[in-house]
Design a protein around this motif. Structure first.
Motif, PDB file in Angstrom:
ATOM      1  N   GLY A  58       0.817  -1.202   0.000  1.00 34.40           N
ATOM      2  CA  GLY A  58       0.000   0.000   0.000  1.00 34.40           C
ATOM      3  C   GLY A  58       0.854   1.257   0.000  1.00 34.40           C
ATOM      4  O   GLY A  58       0.547   2.238  -0.684  1.00 34.40           O
ATOM      5  N   ILE A  59       1.938   1.254   0.790  1.00 36.09           N
ATOM      6  CA  ILE A  59       2.840   2.403   0.819  1.00 36.09           C
ATOM      7  C   ILE A  59       3.481   2.610  -0.544  1.00 36.09           C
ATOM      8  O   ILE A  59       3.544   3.734  -1.065  1.00 36.09           O
ATOM      9  N   ARG A  60       3.943   1.527  -1.148  1.00 33.49           N
ATOM     10  CA  ARG A  60       4.586   1.651  -2.462  1.00 33.49           C
ATOM     11  C   ARG A  60       3.609   2.174  -3.500  1.00 33.49           C
ATOM     12  O   ARG A  60       3.975   2.989  -4.360  1.00 33.49           O
ATOM     13  N   ARG A  61       2.352   1.708  -3.461  1.00 34.81           N
ATOM     14  CA  ARG A  61       1.358   2.189  -4.422  1.00 34.81           C
ATOM     15  C   ARG A  61       1.097   3.680  -4.235  1.00 34.81           C
ATOM     16  O   ARG A  61       0.965   4.424  -5.217  1.00 34.81           O
ATOM     17  N   ARG A  62       1.005   4.113  -2.968  1.00 34.56           N
ATOM     18  CA  ARG A  62       0.774   5.535  -2.709  1.00 34.56           C
ATOM     19  C   ARG A  62       1.943   6.382  -3.228  1.00 34.56           C
ATOM     20  O   ARG A  62       1.751   7.465  -3.771  1.00 34.56           O
TER      21      ARG A  62
END
Length: 213
Positions: free
Chosen positions: A151-155
């Motif tokens: 999720g962090i990488r996608r954001r």
């Protein structure tokens, strides 16, 4: 301890030398997002005979991989293993292709390995997705669940795409604004968040902590 001298036939040495030339050409052509490695399978303890665009951080003289050892032990092992999922030591996703080379006796003597860093392509994918997105309203579409590391990488990818950039080319001011956005989304509360962010941005954890202050 002195390195044991490896005895090669003239044919085996020629194959290794020619493969090094191929690797150098591919490395120059596919830089900077593709690592190209030549493995000398006759010397598994020091198998890396050449490496270009060192995305994995390895050096010449490094040992053979598990795939290389499998080839050494089995002449019937597939000559080409293409587009398999892999990852670098810092967690970046990669896809890899390994091509084994045999001499005239049928023995594997070398392998050419190509490791593509998918980080840049994920960033471009997010950028194109941002460009082609069509919405009926003005409210941003987002998830409130950071969903861990992915999720962090996608954001981060989405943030970079909005700036027509990629995570590793963001400027210092843009990175500071990104950290604040991640903080507001609750992403900094995720376990190992600072390490995940640092790896995806290609900066040190100390730098991330300084942005977060």
């Amino acid at each position: 301890m002195r390195k044991q001298k490896i005895v090669r036939t003239a044919e085996q040495q020629l194959l290794l030398d020619q493969l090094k030339n191929v690797a150098e050409g591919l490395g120059q052509t596919l830089a900077p997002f593709c690592e190209v490695v030549v493995h000398d399978l006759l010397d598994p303890a020091h198998a890396i005979a050449a490496i270009h665009n060192k995305l994995s951080g390895r050096d010449v003289g490094g040992p053979a991989t598990e795939l290389g050892l499998a080839r050494i032990g089995d002449a019937a092992y597939p000559a080409i293993v293409a587009n398999y999922a892999n990852s670098f030591a810092d967690g970046r996703q990669a896809k890899s292709t390994s091509i084994g080379v045999k001499d005239s006796s049928g023995q594997y003597v070398a392998a050419l390995c190509i490791n593509v860093d998918l980080t840049m392509f994920h960033g471009l994918q997010a950028m194109f997705g941002q460009f082609s997105r069509i919405g009926a309203g003005t409210a941003p579409q987002e998830s409130l669940d950071p969903a861990g590391a992915d999720g962090i990488r996608r954001r981060i990818d989405d943030y970079a795409a909005r700036l027509s950039s990629t995570p590793r080319t963001l400027k210092a001011g843009e990175r500071r604004a990104l950290i604040e956005e991640l903080r507001e989304a609750g992403c900094l509360e995720v376990r190992r968040a600072m390490e995940i962010i640092a790896q995806h941005l290609g900066i040190s954890r100390a730098t991330v902590y300084s942005y977060a202050k």
